[in-house]
Scaffold this active site. Structure first.
Site, PDB file in Angstrom:
ATOM      1  N   ASP A 101      -0.467   7.926   2.133  1.00 46.12           N
ATOM      2  CA  ASP A 101      -0.427   6.451   2.091  1.00 46.12           C
ATOM      3  C   ASP A 101      -1.326   5.936   0.967  1.00 46.12           C
ATOM      4  O   ASP A 101      -0.931   5.086   0.164  1.00 46.12           O
ATOM      5  CB  ASP A 101      -0.938   5.858   3.415  1.00 46.12           C
TER       6      ASP A 101
ATOM      7  N   GLU B 116      -0.632  -2.299   1.475  1.00 43.31           N
ATOM      8  CA  GLU B 116      -1.102  -2.262   2.853  1.00 43.31           C
ATOM      9  C   GLU B 116      -2.483  -1.637   2.988  1.00 43.31           C
ATOM     10  O   GLU B 116      -3.299  -2.081   3.786  1.00 43.31           O
ATOM     11  CB  GLU B 116      -0.108  -1.447   3.708  1.00 43.31           C
TER      12      GLU B 116
ATOM     13  N   ASP C 183       4.365  -1.105   0.283  1.00 38.02           N
ATOM     14  CA  ASP C 183       4.091  -0.323   1.490  1.00 38.02           C
ATOM     15  C   ASP C 183       4.299   1.126   1.082  1.00 38.02           C
ATOM     16  O   ASP C 183       5.433   1.581   0.909  1.00 38.02           O
ATOM     17  CB  ASP C 183       5.006  -0.709   2.659  1.00 38.02           C
TER      18      ASP C 183
ATOM     19  N   ILE D 153       3.889   4.010   2.503  1.00 32.95           N
ATOM     20  CA  ILE D 153       4.742   4.690   3.487  1.00 32.95           C
ATOM     21  C   ILE D 153       4.899   3.732   4.650  1.00 32.95           C
ATOM     22  O   ILE D 153       3.918   3.368   5.298  1.00 32.95           O
ATOM     23  CB  ILE D 153       4.130   6.020   3.967  1.00 32.95           C
ATOM     24  N   ASP D 154       6.106   3.292   4.861  1.00 32.70           N
ATOM     25  CA  ASP D 154       6.361   2.498   6.052  1.00 32.70           C
ATOM     26  C   ASP D 154       6.785   3.471   7.142  1.00 32.70           C
ATOM     27  O   ASP D 154       7.528   4.415   6.875  1.00 32.70           O
ATOM     28  CB  ASP D 154       7.463   1.464   5.798  1.00 32.70           C
TER      29      ASP D 154
ATOM     30  N   THR E 222       4.369   5.142   9.079  1.00 30.80           N
ATOM     31  CA  THR E 222       3.433   6.259   8.906  1.00 30.80           C
ATOM     32  C   THR E 222       3.398   7.170  10.138  1.00 30.80           C
ATOM     33  O   THR E 222       3.292   8.394   9.999  1.00 30.80           O
ATOM     34  CB  THR E 222       2.012   5.701   8.616  1.00 30.80           C
TER      35      THR E 222
ATOM     36  N   ASP F 260       5.691  -4.872   4.563  1.00 27.15           N
ATOM     37  CA  ASP F 260       6.847  -4.276   5.255  1.00 27.15           C
ATOM     38  C   ASP F 260       8.152  -4.942   4.847  1.00 27.15           C
ATOM     39  O   ASP F 260       9.206  -4.306   4.806  1.00 27.15           O
ATOM     40  CB  ASP F 260       6.746  -4.472   6.785  1.00 27.15           C
TER      41      ASP F 260
HETATM   42  C1  2IP Z   1       4.777  -0.369  10.773  1.00 28.14           C
HETATM   43  C2  2IP Z   1       5.942   0.543  11.054  1.00 28.14           C
HETATM   44  C3  2IP Z   1       6.223   0.501  12.522  1.00 28.14           C
HETATM   45  C4  2IP Z   1       6.632  -0.892  12.945  1.00 28.14           C
HETATM   46  C5  2IP Z   1       5.536  -1.866  12.566  1.00 28.14           C
HETATM   47  C6  2IP Z   1       5.194  -1.772  11.084  1.00 28.14           C
HETATM   48  O1  2IP Z   1       4.414  -0.245   9.423  1.00 28.14           O
HETATM   49  O2  2IP Z   1       7.086   0.166  10.345  1.00 28.14           O
HETATM   50  O3  2IP Z   1       7.187   1.446  12.780  1.00 28.14           O
HETATM   51  O4  2IP Z   1       6.838  -0.904  14.333  1.00 28.14           O
HETATM   52  O5  2IP Z   1       5.971  -3.168  12.850  1.00 28.14           O
HETATM   53  O6  2IP Z   1       4.165  -2.666  10.783  1.00 28.14           O
HETATM   54  P1  2IP Z   1       8.257  -0.556  14.977  1.00 28.14           P
HETATM   55  O7  2IP Z   1       8.508   0.906  14.740  1.00 28.14           O
HETATM   56  O8  2IP Z   1       8.084  -0.888  16.407  1.00 28.14           O
HETATM   57  O9  2IP Z   1       9.232  -1.414  14.271  1.00 28.14           O
HETATM   58  P2  2IP Z   1       3.393   0.924   8.919  1.00 28.14           P
HETATM   59  O10 2IP Z   1       3.878   2.249   9.390  1.00 28.14           O
HETATM   60  O11 2IP Z   1       3.498   0.766   7.436  1.00 28.14           O
HETATM   61  O12 2IP Z   1       2.055   0.541   9.481  1.00 28.14           O
HETATM   62 CA    CA Z   2       2.540   1.710   5.630  1.00 24.53          CA
END
Ligand code: 2IP
Ligand code: CA
Length: 447
Positions: free
Chosen positions: A114, A139, A214, A216-217, A219, A359
């Site tokens: 990340d 992020e 972002d 890695i979304d 993570t 995101d």
């Molecule tokens: C997170 C990730 C999560 C999501 C959350 C994001 O971003 O995408 O999966 O929750 O809202 O903020 P959900 O899986 O319930 O949609 P990150 O991994 O970048 O923190």
């Molecule tokens: Ca992320």
């Protein structure tokens, strides 16, 4: 948040769907989607830190989109490397605490991937486009734990050798191979073989833009690394597939997202080599220009909705009666937004304040390029209750939320609805309009 009474929703109005021209769909040009084979991409490691080189590209307006794609490709390679090399896989993620922690999760983590990816994107874009410096946000903080339990500020150094030395402080002195592989990937010059990108001029100067990264979304799914998750109706409910790199550009003055790149580092395993293959998608939405690597998906007669597993029972119930089948559940905010852009779902609805500017910015630009958008759920419902008939306001990316600090000032606090076809948005809002205020809809499992 207050507990949600599980009120059976009233049946939604029957909203017939026909493709309706979006107010902004001026000059949509559709291009095909690219599959990126990292093995096929010409790459070399120079003796000095080099910015992303874009074929034929002088830095400027026309070079920005290829540069965003190129940094996403480099980022995806670093993400794959971090999953492929044993010492990198064993490296303990750092736990986020205080305002850094996303309330969506009981425990929230960041990995070296990340932090390093965010820094390499900042470095490469800032080197190639000096006008962007100071306007590239992401992020993560650049801090990571060093091997002794202290703190190191991760950055791309002037030479690969210096970057190796910095990474050894994180990985421990014995991990030379892993540090060298990472530094090589970070300093590599990426040449895109995507000629479609070369001629695209978004018509906006980098000096008028800001960037949200972002690195890695999803993570948590990246750390979990599950590869055995079978898709349901084309959507992976969880696993590595939902770990994405997101790079979006927004207009500094209006906050409107204008360029977006979504990179899927773990799209598929090559059946022969068993190596991961990635792919990327991009979109441009500026003025009357609408350009996208994807074609707008055909609308289903009734919207199929994708939701977070954390979504409240009230929202699930209300959307379940839309007629598009039971809502599908998937991990990853970016991944769910991508599912809408790909037409695997018609809307992503979130009533919780658990996504952030990083995101949604890049996928939002792509959805706008396809004729759709991302609106704030709370604002849209309020406008509807007040009898508003215009388009609900879309999310903006340039101003922190007053009264909030740290990451919370960039939260999409009023929830969101992502869509391509406006009738689907209207159907979703009509179904949710029967429920109470947004604060009564959502419950945070991690709180
Ligand atoms: C997170 C990730 C999560 C999501 C959350 C994001 O971003 O995408 O999966 O929750 O809202 O903020 P959900 O899986 O319930 O949609 P990150 O991994 O970048 O923190
Ligand atoms: Ca992320």
């Amino acid at each position: 948040m207050s507990p949600v009474p599980n009120v059976p929703p009233s049946p939604p109005p029957n909203v017939p769907l026909s493709p309706v021209p979006h107010p902004h769909s001026g000059s949509l040009r559709l291009l095909s989607q690219r599959i990126a084979d990292p093995a096929a991409a010409p790459a070399r490691c120079g003796g000095v830190a080099v910015a992303v080189a874009v074929a034929g590209g002088a830095a400027g307006m026309a070079g920005l989109l290829p540069a965003l794609v190129a940094v996403s490709q480099k980022a995806a390679e670093v993400a794959r490397l971090c999953r492929a090399e044993e010492p990198l896989l064993r490296l303990r993620p750092a736990e986020k605490s205080g305002p850094e922690r996303n309330a969506r999760f009981q425990r929230d983590f960041k990995t070296l991937a990340d932090v390093l990816i965010q820094e390499l994107i900042k470095h490469d874009l800032g080197t190639q486009f000096p006008e962007l410096r100071g306007h590239i946000h992401g992020e993560e903080s650049s801090e990571f734990r060093d091997a002794q339990g202290g703190t190191v500020t991760v950055r791309v150094c002037a030479t690969p050798g210096d970057t190796v030395a910095l990474l050894l402080a994180v990985l421990g002195p014995e991990q030379t191979r892993a540090a060298e592989l990472l530094a090589e990937a970070v300093h590599r010059e990426v040449t895109l073989g995507d000629t479609e990108l070369d001629g695209i001029d978004p018509g906006v100067s980098p000096g008028d833009l800001g960037i949200w990264i972002d690195p890695i979304d999803s993570t948590n799914e990246f750390i979990g690394g599950r590869e055995d998750v079978a898709p349901i109706d084309g959507i992976a409910p969880e696993g590595l597939r939902s770990a994405l790199v997101l790079v979006g550009a927004f207009d500094r003055h209006s906050g409107v997202p204008v360029l977006g790149v979504i990179n899927e580092p773990f799209f598929q395993r090559d059946p022969q080599t068993h190596r991961w293959q990635g792919r990327y998608h991009w979109g441009v939405a500026h003025g009357d220009t609408r350009l996208c690597s994807l074609s707008p998906p055909l609308p289903r007669p009734r919207p199929r909705v994708v939701l977070s597993r954390a979504e409240s029972a009230a929202v699930r119930g209300a959307l379940g009666s839309l007629g598009g089948g039971p809502p599908l559940l998937a991990a990853g905010a970016g991944y769910k937004l991508l599912c809408v852009a790909l037409g695997l779902a018609d809307a992503f609805v979130l009533s919780l304040p658990t996504t952030f500017a990083w995101d949604s910015c890049a996928p939002h630009a792509i959805l706008r390029a396809l004729g759709g958008g991302v609106v704030a759920l709370e604002g849209a419902l309020r406008a509807r209750r007040a009898g508003g008939t215009g388009e609900p306001p879309e999310l903006r990316y340039h101003r922190p939320e007053p009264g909030q600090t740290g990451p919370q000032s960039w939260a999409n606090r009023g929830g969101l609805v992502a869509f391509v076809h406006p009738p689907h948005l209207r159907a979703v809002l009509a179904a949710l309009g029967e429920l109470g205020e947004l604060g009564e809809l959502g419950e945070l499992p991690g709180c």
